[in-house]
Design a protein around this motif. Structure first.
Motif, PDB file in Angstrom:
ATOM      1  N   GLY A   8       0.813  -1.405  -0.031  1.00 21.94           N
ATOM      2  CA  GLY A   8      -0.189  -0.145   0.213  1.00 21.94           C
ATOM      3  C   GLY A   8       0.835   1.285  -0.177  1.00 21.94           C
ATOM      4  N   VAL A   9       2.135   1.145  -0.571  1.00 17.19           N
ATOM      5  CA  VAL A   9       2.845   2.338  -0.890  1.00 17.19           C
ATOM      6  C   VAL A   9       3.408   2.490  -2.283  1.00 17.19           C
ATOM      7  CG1 VAL A   9       3.744   2.358   1.607  1.00 17.19           C
ATOM      8  CG2 VAL A   9       4.841   1.002  -0.421  1.00 17.19           C
ATOM      9  N   ASN A  10       4.033   3.445  -2.471  1.00 16.40           N
ATOM     10  CA  ASN A  10       4.654   3.518  -4.077  1.00 16.40           C
ATOM     11  C   ASN A  10       5.912   3.224  -4.089  1.00 16.40           C
ATOM     12  OD1 ASN A  10       6.022   6.129  -4.353  1.00 16.40           O
ATOM     13  ND2 ASN A  10       4.183   7.053  -3.655  1.00 16.40           N
ATOM     14  N   ALA A  11       6.196   2.837  -5.502  1.00 14.22           N
ATOM     15  CA  ALA A  11       7.680   2.382  -5.776  1.00 14.22           C
ATOM     16  C   ALA A  11       8.473   3.519  -5.301  1.00 14.22           C
ATOM     17  CB  ALA A  11       7.704   2.050  -7.061  1.00 14.22           C
ATOM     18  N   ALA A  12       8.407   4.607  -5.740  1.00 11.20           N
ATOM     19  CA  ALA A  12       9.428   5.807  -5.378  1.00 11.20           C
ATOM     20  C   ALA A  12       9.923   6.167  -3.964  1.00 11.20           C
ATOM     21  CB  ALA A  12       9.010   7.250  -5.846  1.00 11.20           C
ATOM     22  N   TRP A  54      14.660   9.240  -6.208  1.00  9.58           N
ATOM     23  CA  TRP A  54      14.187   8.863  -7.392  1.00  9.58           C
ATOM     24  C   TRP A  54      12.717   9.155  -7.780  1.00  9.58           C
ATOM     25  CZ3 TRP A  54      18.259   6.366 -10.018  1.00  9.58           C
ATOM     26  CH2 TRP A  54      19.271   6.189  -9.403  1.00  9.58           C
ATOM     27  N   VAL A  55      12.732   9.627  -9.100  1.00 10.02           N
ATOM     28  CA  VAL A  55      11.479   9.966  -9.774  1.00 10.02           C
ATOM     29  C   VAL A  55      11.308   9.283 -10.982  1.00 10.02           C
ATOM     30  CG1 VAL A  55      10.125  12.069 -10.350  1.00 10.02           C
ATOM     31  CG2 VAL A  55      11.533  12.208  -8.493  1.00 10.02           C
ATOM     32  N   PRO A  56      10.043   8.916 -11.466  1.00  7.94           N
ATOM     33  CA  PRO A  56       9.791   8.169 -12.750  1.00  7.94           C
ATOM     34  C   PRO A  56      10.033   9.504 -13.722  1.00  7.94           C
ATOM     35  CG  PRO A  56       7.944   7.497 -11.423  1.00  7.94           C
ATOM     36  CD  PRO A  56       9.056   8.517 -10.474  1.00  7.94           C
ATOM     37  N   TYR A  57      10.654   9.453 -14.876  1.00  2.85           N
ATOM     38  CA  TYR A  57      10.890  10.104 -16.031  1.00  2.85           C
ATOM     39  C   TYR A  57       9.687  10.316 -16.930  1.00  2.85           C
ATOM     40  CZ  TYR A  57      13.090  12.578 -20.019  1.00  2.85           C
ATOM     41  OH  TYR A  57      13.105  13.353 -20.877  1.00  2.85           O
ATOM     42  N   ARG A  58       9.677  11.625 -17.470  1.00  5.51           N
ATOM     43  CA  ARG A  58       8.474  11.538 -18.551  1.00  5.51           C
ATOM     44  C   ARG A  58       9.132  12.684 -19.731  1.00  5.51           C
ATOM     45  NH1 ARG A  58       2.410  13.143 -17.015  1.00  5.51           N
ATOM     46  NH2 ARG A  58       2.820  11.453 -15.665  1.00  5.51           N
ATOM     47  N   SER A  59       8.907  12.282 -20.712  1.00  6.84           N
ATOM     48  CA  SER A  59       9.373  13.113 -21.854  1.00  6.84           C
ATOM     49  C   SER A  59       7.986  14.097 -22.330  1.00  6.84           C
ATOM     50  CB  SER A  59       9.645  12.489 -23.270  1.00  6.84           C
ATOM     51  OG  SER A  59       9.812  13.376 -24.289  1.00  6.84           O
ATOM     52  N   GLN A  60       8.352  15.437 -22.479  1.00  7.62           N
ATOM     53  CA  GLN A  60       7.541  16.245 -23.018  1.00  7.62           C
ATOM     54  C   GLN A  60       6.763  15.949 -24.241  1.00  7.62           C
ATOM     55  OE1 GLN A  60      10.119  19.732 -22.701  1.00  7.62           O
ATOM     56  NE2 GLN A  60       9.261  20.338 -24.701  1.00  7.62           N
ATOM     57  N   THR A  75       6.663  18.214 -16.525  1.00 11.25           N
ATOM     58  CA  THR A  75       7.554  18.028 -15.313  1.00 11.25           C
ATOM     59  C   THR A  75       6.662  18.215 -14.086  1.00 11.25           C
ATOM     60  OG1 THR A  75       9.220  19.363 -16.398  1.00 11.25           O
ATOM     61  CG2 THR A  75       9.247  19.498 -14.023  1.00 11.25           C
ATOM     62  N   LEU A  76       5.501  18.779 -13.849  1.00 10.93           N
ATOM     63  CA  LEU A  76       4.517  18.585 -12.924  1.00 10.93           C
ATOM     64  C   LEU A  76       3.991  17.052 -12.789  1.00 10.93           C
ATOM     65  CD1 LEU A  76       3.027  19.859 -10.707  1.00 10.93           C
ATOM     66  CD2 LEU A  76       1.139  20.502 -12.475  1.00 10.93           C
ATOM     67  N   GLY A  77       3.871  16.601 -14.132  1.00 12.47           N
ATOM     68  CA  GLY A  77       3.475  15.156 -14.022  1.00 12.47           C
ATOM     69  C   GLY A  77       4.269  14.052 -13.268  1.00 12.47           C
ATOM     70  N   MET A  78       5.771  14.290 -13.837  1.00 13.00           N
ATOM     71  CA  MET A  78       6.768  13.589 -13.334  1.00 13.00           C
ATOM     72  C   MET A  78       6.648  13.840 -11.594  1.00 13.00           C
ATOM     73  SD  MET A  78      10.281  13.859 -15.437  1.00 13.00           S
ATOM     74  CE  MET A  78      10.270  15.486 -16.175  1.00 13.00           C
ATOM     75  N   TYR A  79       6.709  15.027 -11.162  1.00 15.29           N
ATOM     76  CA  TYR A  79       6.598  15.253  -9.724  1.00 15.29           C
ATOM     77  C   TYR A  79       5.460  14.801  -9.155  1.00 15.29           C
ATOM     78  CZ  TYR A  79       6.839  17.932  -5.428  1.00 15.29           C
ATOM     79  OH  TYR A  79       6.945  18.228  -4.074  1.00 15.29           O
ATOM     80  N   MET A  80       4.142  14.638  -9.685  1.00 10.72           N
ATOM     81  CA  MET A  80       2.963  14.102  -8.964  1.00 10.72           C
ATOM     82  C   MET A  80       3.253  12.607  -8.785  1.00 10.72           C
ATOM     83  SD  MET A  80      -0.027  16.530  -9.978  1.00 10.72           S
ATOM     84  CE  MET A  80       0.028  16.587 -11.489  1.00 10.72           C
ATOM     85  N   SER A  81       3.887  12.096  -9.863  1.00 10.46           N
ATOM     86  CA  SER A  81       3.990  10.581 -10.199  1.00 10.46           C
ATOM     87  C   SER A  81       5.011   9.977  -8.862  1.00 10.46           C
ATOM     88  CB  SER A  81       4.495  10.097 -11.392  1.00 10.46           C
ATOM     89  OG  SER A  81       6.065  10.660 -11.511  1.00 10.46           O
ATOM     90  N   TYR A  82       5.908  10.934  -8.383  1.00 12.37           N
ATOM     91  CA  TYR A  82       6.668  10.380  -7.285  1.00 12.37           C
ATOM     92  C   TYR A  82       5.809  10.281  -6.103  1.00 12.37           C
ATOM     93  CZ  TYR A  82       9.957  11.167  -3.501  1.00 12.37           C
ATOM     94  OH  TYR A  82      10.810  10.742  -2.198  1.00 12.37           O
ATOM     95  N   PHE A  83       4.760  10.807  -6.022  1.00 13.90           N
ATOM     96  CA  PHE A  83       3.839  10.779  -4.533  1.00 13.90           C
ATOM     97  C   PHE A  83       2.651   9.785  -5.080  1.00 13.90           C
ATOM     98  CE2 PHE A  83       6.000  14.853  -3.791  1.00 13.90           C
ATOM     99  CZ  PHE A  83       6.241  14.431  -2.480  1.00 13.90           C
ATOM    100  N   GLY A  84       2.902   9.017  -6.181  1.00  8.22           N
ATOM    101  CA  GLY A  84       1.966   7.886  -6.748  1.00  8.22           C
ATOM    102  C   GLY A  84       0.469   8.485  -7.194  1.00  8.22           C
ATOM    103  N   PHE A 181      14.579  18.953 -10.118  1.00  4.95           N
ATOM    104  CA  PHE A 181      15.738  18.916  -9.474  1.00  4.95           C
ATOM    105  C   PHE A 181      15.713  17.573  -8.394  1.00  4.95           C
ATOM    106  CE2 PHE A 181      18.175  19.681  -5.337  1.00  4.95           C
ATOM    107  CZ  PHE A 181      19.450  19.883  -5.977  1.00  4.95           C
ATOM    108  N   LEU A 182      16.679  16.808  -8.501  1.00  6.29           N
ATOM    109  CA  LEU A 182      16.680  15.305  -7.982  1.00  6.29           C
ATOM    110  C   LEU A 182      17.615  15.375  -6.668  1.00  6.29           C
ATOM    111  CD1 LEU A 182      16.081  13.213 -10.990  1.00  6.29           C
ATOM    112  CD2 LEU A 182      14.405  14.225  -9.595  1.00  6.29           C
ATOM    113  N   GLY A 183      18.509  16.092  -6.734  1.00  7.27           N
ATOM    114  CA  GLY A 183      19.616  15.906  -5.715  1.00  7.27           C
ATOM    115  C   GLY A 183      21.230  16.080  -6.336  1.00  7.27           C
ATOM    116  N   ILE A 184      22.144  15.309  -5.704  1.00  6.30           N
ATOM    117  CA  ILE A 184      23.388  15.497  -6.110  1.00  6.30           C
ATOM    118  C   ILE A 184      24.190  14.334  -5.997  1.00  6.30           C
ATOM    119  CG2 ILE A 184      23.825  18.086  -5.244  1.00  6.30           C
ATOM    120  CD1 ILE A 184      24.940  16.877  -2.512  1.00  6.30           C
TER     121      ILE A 184
END
Length: 227
Positions: A8-12, A54-60, A75-84, A181-184
């Motif tokens: 009941g969680v998401n992969a990210a 780690w965030v799922p990638y999406r091309s525009q 990019t907003l779609g990628m962000y929201m996918s991180y939270f399932g 932005f994902l980190g370093i």
């Protein structure tokens, strides 16, 4: 995804919680710590401080008439996918066009339109303005503040100058672009997702120096720096 669905969680969340070098590679016998439901992707305090998410990638480039200008909704779609939350770029684009009142195929995306599209999907936006209300002006962020968000398991959307990004130096588009932005890296270079590549390889987990980021982030055509 099967493991995430089972608990009941998401992969990210599982990837960030376990500091996985590659969230797509799980081997037989590997032990995973499953975050509690509703806990986001925050890891226990005893674990090392994270330096990336780690965030799922999406091309525009989704085949729609708007794909050349779809960096904002993608990019907003990628962000929201991180939270399932999996929302199609097309639907996000529709809400952005409705907010901005611009249905031309080359229409860009304002920060306020992204806020609107996010709110339509139950997301609250943090850190865009200096205070309450648009008249206060945009908040200016520091790199350390970006990393604080990463340590709290939140990727960050940034507005940058397109031709200052690696791979776009010779492009004729002079304007701005949204990245995630994902980190370093271990060497301190910046990791980010850039939707302006076709497919799901070249634009995913792209790396540039902090100097390159500062130049792109602080030199936007729109005249709003470090947002």
């Amino acid at each position: 995804l099967d493991i995430a669905d089972l608990y009941g969680v998401n992969a990210a969340q599982i990837a960030s919680y376990n500091r996985m070098a590659d969230p797509n590679l799980i081997v037989i016998g590997q032990e995973l710590v499953i975050p509690p439901r509703g806990a986001g992707s925050s890891a226990p305090d005893s674990r090392p401080t994270i330096s990336r998410v780690w965030v799922p990638y999406r091309s525009q480039f989704d085949g729609s008439p708007y794909e050349q200008a779809n960096c904002g909704p993608a990019t907003l779609g990628m962000y929201m996918s991180y939270f399932g939350e999996w929302w199609f770029t097309k639907g996000i684009r529709r809400d952005i066009n409705r907010y901005d009142g611009d249905w031309s195929i080359e229409a860009g995306t304002s920060w306020e339109a992204l806020v609107y599209a996010a709110a339509q999907r139950g997301f609250n936006v943090f850190g865009l303005h200096n205070g309450w209300g648009e008249e206060i002006g945009y908040r200016t962020w520091t790199f350390d503040e970006l990393m604080e968000q990463i340590r709290n398991n939140r990727p960050v959307m940034l507005l940058v100058r397109f031709w200052n990004l690696p791979g776009h130096e010779e492009h004729d588009w002079w304007g701005d672009h949204y990245i995630l932005f994902l980190g370093i890296t271990e060497n301190g270079d910046v990791i980010y997702h850039d939707s302006a590549f076709r497919g799901d390889v070249k634009g995913a987990n792209t790396v540039m120096s902090r100097k390159q980021l500062a130049r792109a982030w602080g030199n936007t055509a729109a005249g709003v720096q470090y947002t």
